[in-house]
Design a protein around this motif. Structure first.
Motif, PDB file in Angstrom:
ATOM      1  N   PRO A 443       0.831  -1.211   0.000  1.00 15.97           N
ATOM      2  CA  PRO A 443       0.000   0.000   0.000  1.00 15.97           C
ATOM      3  C   PRO A 443       0.866   1.261   0.000  1.00 15.97           C
ATOM      4  N   LEU A 444       0.423   2.271  -0.731  1.00 19.48           N
ATOM      5  CA  LEU A 444       1.158   3.536  -0.780  1.00 19.48           C
ATOM      6  C   LEU A 444       1.073   4.241   0.571  1.00 19.48           C
ATOM      7  N   GLU A 445       2.202   4.729   1.042  1.00 20.69           N
ATOM      8  CA  GLU A 445       2.226   5.431   2.325  1.00 20.69           C
ATOM      9  C   GLU A 445       1.789   6.880   2.184  1.00 20.69           C
ATOM     10  N   GLU A 446       1.899   7.405   0.944  1.00 23.95           N
ATOM     11  CA  GLU A 446       1.474   8.768   0.651  1.00 23.95           C
ATOM     12  C   GLU A 446       0.763   8.774  -0.703  1.00 23.95           C
ATOM     13  N   PRO A 447      -0.065   9.781  -0.984  1.00 23.42           N
ATOM     14  CA  PRO A 447      -0.653   9.888  -2.322  1.00 23.42           C
ATOM     15  C   PRO A 447       0.448   9.938  -3.388  1.00 23.42           C
ATOM     16  N   LEU A 448       0.134   9.441  -4.576  1.00 26.68           N
ATOM     17  CA  LEU A 448       1.136   9.361  -5.643  1.00 26.68           C
ATOM     18  C   LEU A 448       0.505   9.772  -6.972  1.00 26.68           C
ATOM     19  N   LEU A 449       1.195  10.633  -7.713  1.00 23.54           N
ATOM     20  CA  LEU A 449       0.700  11.073  -9.015  1.00 23.54           C
ATOM     21  C   LEU A 449       1.437  10.309 -10.115  1.00 23.54           C
ATOM     22  N   ILE A 450       0.717   9.445 -10.826  1.00 22.29           N
ATOM     23  CA  ILE A 450       1.282   8.727 -11.975  1.00 22.29           C
ATOM     24  C   ILE A 450       1.098   9.613 -13.192  1.00 22.29           C
ATOM     25  N   ASN A 451       2.177   9.865 -13.910  1.00 24.34           N
ATOM     26  CA  ASN A 451       2.153  10.838 -15.003  1.00 24.34           C
ATOM     27  C   ASN A 451       3.001  10.368 -16.174  1.00 24.34           C
ATOM     28  N   GLY A 452       2.365   9.848 -17.210  1.00 24.33           N
ATOM     29  CA  GLY A 452       3.119   9.445 -18.387  1.00 24.33           C
ATOM     30  C   GLY A 452       2.816   8.025 -18.810  1.00 24.33           C
ATOM     31  N   SER A 453       3.743   7.417 -19.555  1.00 23.35           N
ATOM     32  CA  SER A 453       3.587   6.060 -20.086  1.00 23.35           C
ATOM     33  C   SER A 453       4.530   5.108 -19.359  1.00 23.35           C
ATOM     34  N   PHE A 454       3.965   4.043 -18.781  1.00 29.62           N
ATOM     35  CA  PHE A 454       4.843   3.102 -18.097  1.00 29.62           C
ATOM     36  C   PHE A 454       5.580   2.244 -19.118  1.00 29.62           C
ATOM     37  N   LEU A 455       6.693   1.686 -18.705  1.00 24.37           N
ATOM     38  CA  LEU A 455       7.508   0.861 -19.580  1.00 24.37           C
ATOM     39  C   LEU A 455       8.135  -0.244 -18.756  1.00 24.37           C
ATOM     40  N   GLY A 456       8.934  -1.089 -19.397  1.00 27.14           N
ATOM     41  CA  GLY A 456       9.554  -2.149 -18.634  1.00 27.14           C
ATOM     42  C   GLY A 456      10.306  -3.141 -19.487  1.00 27.14           C
ATOM     43  N   GLU A 457      10.788  -4.181 -18.833  1.00 26.00           N
ATOM     44  CA  GLU A 457      11.472  -5.280 -19.504  1.00 26.00           C
ATOM     45  C   GLU A 457      10.967  -6.591 -18.921  1.00 26.00           C
ATOM     46  N   ILE A 458      10.552  -7.485 -19.803  1.00 23.31           N
ATOM     47  CA  ILE A 458      10.120  -8.801 -19.390  1.00 23.31           C
ATOM     48  C   ILE A 458      11.233  -9.783 -19.720  1.00 23.31           C
ATOM     49  N   LYS A 459      11.734 -10.470 -18.697  1.00 22.04           N
ATOM     50  CA  LYS A 459      12.748 -11.511 -18.890  1.00 22.04           C
ATOM     51  C   LYS A 459      12.007 -12.840 -18.950  1.00 22.04           C
ATOM     52  N   VAL A 460      12.237 -13.580 -20.038  1.00 21.26           N
ATOM     53  CA  VAL A 460      11.396 -14.743 -20.285  1.00 21.26           C
ATOM     54  C   VAL A 460      12.136 -15.786 -21.109  1.00 21.26           C
TER      55      VAL A 460
END
Length: 581
Positions: A443-460
């Protein structure tokens, strides 16, 4: 004799009514302030004929700037006339150019393929008319947004600005997304291609195409056989699926790479967090920022869908009640922009900076100098193999020991479909936990502003040569409901280069990077948790990748003898853009 007399009476009555209508039309025309030319023809450089409508203010001989719409949608003349008259009411000449083959054009209809060159020729024709002052602005949504960017590939000097709404990008967005073909453009091809206007019978026949789609899914025939199932040849569909890479066929339709460097005209774009083709519209802006950072390009974006963006938003979107401040008057802002660029008027007040976005949950607008600067950091979270209730842990610490979660996907089993990525409804009480894997943060301990496009890397690692994956991002709110934030769907073999397929090596660990996700701005509450849903794309709404390495549209259920075995490694991660104080 009686029948003959009745015929004469009806004949005379018809002509009397026709004469009265003509008289009425002439009277209305004489009283109208508009000079309407509804059957203008323009020849292109390669000999095609385009059909145009032109509306000017009657009696005004002073050359004026021109507002152009370039479209494949030939709707009823009244609807198009409203937008043309709006241009005149705002002190411009209004022009609509219909795509090659539409309305009074006798050429063949091929969506996307000729619009760039044809729009250039229309602008060239406009610039030479005595009623034109040599300045042209363009606007419009979806396909009409695409034609504006297409016109920028070879920029005519008279084109001074564009205002694209939810602009399409052929080859990435529709008819395929990240190299995975999706189904909506299948019937759309008949809708726009069957006749000179719009085939609303085919376009609205959901039952016909759902039946075709379901039969394809149930029988397991090749995706390229969809039109055989339907019983009506679809030459456009066949043309598109013959180009699964983002090759020259697609690249030549709109600006590509260094083409953006020569675009110096001001741009005002509109888009939505829940526009299906958002990746298309934002692609243009990102590339423009990359190759021509000094070009004044602006964006207005908020919680809108594809059609809602074009009307200034909807109070309720996919059962989500949007913040009241998100709604706006898109026509007013569009013409404020035209006045600003073409008449040296004031800049629209909503444009505080280059990127202007509505923060969901905060009922406020914010601005940033670029898409990248909407955020000032990333929350990096690893997709671990540690259980967290019925889910797995989404952890900020990289696992010390490399491990994996194992999944098996039987493509021959049509009772099970997966990848519940589509945001309808946006808020839901539960998400799919029957297959694939869900990862949940603390759970978030404080409010959070998500702003933009998420990205990542999947190792598979997989036992085959390819697969299509889906990654969905949710907020699990303190009340236990899930808020759909963003998603990605794409083909692993194109993850590093959409122009060239690179097959995976069976049973070797591979890295699948992804970044072309839907941009969003959302204020998360204290106590909320982030959830990632990871799965293999397998559903009747898109092409099915069996993993053989053959052309995917040619694969059949016969290629499903061996199930896909996936090892999702725990050093896979997502990076979520955040804006902190």
């Amino acid at each position: 004799m009686k029948v003959f007399l009745n015929f004469i009476i009806l004949f005379l009555a018809f002509f009397y009514c026709r004469a009265q209508q003509t008289k009425k039309a002439k009277t209305e025309d004489s009283q109208s302030i508009y000079n309407i030319q509804d059957s203008v023809s323009v020849k292109t450089r390669d000999g095609a004929t385009l059909s145009l409508m032109v509306v000017r203010k009657k009696g005004d001989e002073i050359p004026a700037p021109v507002i152009l719409q370039s479209t494949i949608y030939v709707r009823d003349a009244g609807r198009d006339m409203v937008s043309l008259k709006r241009a005149v009411d705002n002190g411009y000449v209004g022009v609509i150019a219909y795509a090659r083959g539409k309305r009074f054009s006798q050429d063949e209809i091929f969506p996307y393929e000729n619009d760039g060159n044809d729009t250039y020729d229309v602008i060239d024709w406009i610039s030479k008319q005595k009623w034109s002052n040599g300045s042209v602005g363009m606007y419009g949504g979806s396909y009409n947004g695409f034609t504006q960017w297409a016109a920028c590939k070879d920029l005519h000097p008279a084109l001074k600005t564009i205002v694209p709404y939810v602009a399409a990008r052929p080859g990435q967005g529709l008819p395929m997304e990240n190299n995975t073909f999706i189904n909506p453009n299948y019937e759309w091809a008949f809708y726009v291609g069957n006749n000179k206007y719009l085939d609303t019978i085919a376009g609205n026949d959901r039952q016909r195409f759902r039946k075709m789609q379901n039969k394809w899914w149930e029988t397991g025939v090749a995706y390229q056989k969809l039109d055989s199932i339907d019983g009506v040849a679809n030459k456009w569909f066949q043309r598109w699926i013959s180009h699964p890479s983002f090759d020259h066929y697609w690249q030549k339709m709109t600006p590509y790479k260094k083409d953006f460097a020569q675009i110096k005209i001001p741009v005002l774009a509109f888009d939505g967090y829940y526009n299906d083709g958002q990746s298309s519209g934002l692609y243009y802006l990102r590339e423009l920022q990359k190759y021509s950072p000094q070009t004044p390009a602006y964006l207005i974006i908020g919680p809108y869908g594809h059609f809602g963006t074009q009307s200034g938003g909807e109070a309720t979107l996919y059962q989500y009640k949007v913040d009241p401040v998100a709604l706006f008057d898109i026509n007013t802002i569009t013409y404020q922009w035209f006045d600003y660029i073409l008449k040296n008027g004031p800049k629209p007040k909503i444009l505080k900076d280059r990127i202007n976005y509505q923060v969901m949950g905060a009922n406020e607008w914010r601005s940033a100098p670029s898409i990248d600067k909407m955020s000032n950091g990333f929350l990096t979270l690893y997709l671990t193999d540690n259980k967290s209730g019925s889910f797995y842990s989404l952890n900020s610490q990289k696992p010390v020991k490399k491990n994996y979660l194992e999944q098996q996907v039987d493509f021959a089993n049509r009772e099970i479909a997966n990848n519940d990525y589509y945001p309808d409804p946006i808020i839901r009480k539960e998400i799919d936990t029957s297959n694939g894997f869900n990862f949940i943060s603390e759970p978030l301990e404080e409010p959070l502003l998500i702003n933009g496009s998420f990205l990542g890397e999947i190792k598979v690692s997989i036992n085959k040569k390819d697969m299509d994956i889906g990654v969905t991002l949710y907020e699990l709110m303190p009340n236990g409901e899930y808020f759909h934030l963003s998603y990605f769907i794409g083909r692993a073999s194109y993850s590093t280069d959409i122009t060239k397929r690179k097959l995976l090596k069976p049973n070797e660990i591979e890295t699948i990077p992804f970044s072309n996700t839907h941009l969003v701005s959302k204020q998360l509450s204290k106590g909320s948790r982030l959830v990632i849903y990871l799965n293999v794309n397998k559903n009747p709404f898109s092409e099915l990748n069996y993993g053989t390495g053959k052309t995917v549209s040619e694969e059949t259920i016969k290629d499903a003898k061996e199930p896909l075995k996936v090892k999702w490694y725990n050093d896979s991660f997502v990076k979520i853009p955040v804006l902190t104080p």
